[in-house]
Design an enzyme around this catalytic site. Structure first.
Site, PDB file in Angstrom:
ATOM      1  CG  ASP A   1       3.680  -7.766  22.049  1.00 14.42           C
ATOM      2  OD1 ASP A   1       3.258  -8.936  22.070  1.00 14.42           O
ATOM      3  OD2 ASP A   1       4.869  -7.458  22.207  1.00 14.42           O
TER       4      ASP A   1
ATOM      5  CB  ALA B   1      -0.924  -0.003   1.213  1.00 14.93           C
TER       6      ALA B   1
END
Ligand code: ATP
Length: 323
Positions: A127, A22
């Site tokens: 995370d 992208a």
């Protein structure tokens, strides 16, 4: 800017490829050339680069990992290493840099920005501990991988009336364990942010057995203290009182691999494109994130100022659902 560089750094995860794609395609759309840096900051210091055109980033949307490679780079902690990286960027003719990674990579990006080089960061870490974004790239896919494992383990746990400890990644962050435990219907979640005694764990298992449950699933973040193996050893000595037989599965690196989910592909595409637009639009030293279902731009300084805390409301909900 005539040319920008893009790299992935730190821990890998699903969604990095769609993000590189992208950023590259948006930059080319805006009339800028793109060079990809292999192996994160290590490749930046070593000048390990590859030109990226529209075709070079084709066919990678559904591929896990990062085709540019990633690394943890000790030299980048030093000013000398960062100056070497700047020399590479000059040699390559890159006037700006998109860094895709977690807290550490974004801190490294901030250091480059402080040396006067235009940088934009994109949060990518399973995370989910980066400020300035509700969710980082890779989290959704990792959660789905863990949920699939929980469902499978529940099947076998119920057949044999066992208590299973399932260890997820998260050395400092309990996000993956908490959310997968909540969505996977676990009996208990153990995370580094919340103190839980071994007696409480033993009581939960015993209680589940007494109440006639077919299994007891306990999700443990790898950073929980005193540790998964320690609690398993403690409980195995009390096996007779607990009812359930104790088993342990460490999910490990399967949580990092796999084809990105629809959510991660879309998030990576939005954030990668927004990073290229921000860089070329003159917004430097920032991170592009996703807040309340919208793009949000946060100064890197704020993004890395502290580790995002686990949502206490989710902890409360998990405690109520654990019955
Ligand atoms: P994950 O969240 O998956 O662990 P991360 O990006 O936080 O990803 P780290 O290993 O912490 O992973 O950081 C990646 C790299 O970023 C480090 O190896 C180092 O090269 C660079 N880095 C981290 N912290 C700093 C810092 N304080 N100063 C300069 N560079 C840093």
């Amino acid at each position: 800017m005539k040319r920008i560089a893009v790299l992935t750094s730190g821990g890998d995860g699903p969604g990095l490829n769609p993000c590189i794609r992208a950023a590259t395609r948006m930059a080319i759309h805006l009339g800028t050339e793109v060079v990809g840096i292999r192996r994160g900051f290590t490749g930046l210091i070593a000048c390990d680069a590859v030109d990226l055109d529209l075709r070079a980033v084709g066919g990678i949307m559904g591929r896990g990992g990062t085709f540019l490679g990633t690394a943890r780079c000790p030299e980048f902690y030093t000013e000398k290493g960062r100056r070497e990286a700047l020399r590479t960027l000059n040699r390559l003719g890159a006037e700006g840099l998109v860094v895709i990674g977690g807290n550490g990579s974004l801190t490294g990006s901030l250091e480059l920005h402080r040396l006067g080089f235009p940088v934009v960061g994109v949060p990518a870490t399973i995370d989910n501990d980066v400020n300035g974004t509700d969710i980082a790239i890779g989290v959704d896919t990792a959660l789905n991988t863990i949920l699939d494992a929980i469902d499978r383990i529940k099947d076998t746990a119920s057949s044999h009336q066992r208590a299973f400890f399932i260890e997820t990644m998260g050395r400092n962050s309990g996000y993956l364990a908490l959310v997968s435990g909540l969505a996977g219907g676990a009996e208990l979640v153990l995370i580094p942010e919340v103190e839980t005694s071994m007696e409480k764990v033993a009581h939960t298992i015993e209680d589940a057995y007494v109440r006639g449950k077919a299994h007891c699933i306990i999700i443990v973040a790898e950073g929980w203290k005193p540790g998964t193996q320690a609690v398993v050893d403690y409980l195995r000595e009390r096996q007779e009182e607990l009812g359930f037989e104790i088993r342990l599965t460490v999910l490990g690196h399967i949580q990092r691999g796999g084809s990105p989910s629809a959510f991660d592909r879309l998030l990576a595409t939005r954030l990668g494109a927004a990073a290229a637009e921000a860089l070329l639009g003159g917004e430097h030293g920032v991170m592009v994130g996703w807040v309340a279902s919208r793009l949000a731009v946060t100064p890197l300084e704020e993004a890395v100022a502290f580790q995002k805390e686990v949502n206490l409301e989710l902890c409360r909900l998990a405690a109520i659902m654990e019955r």
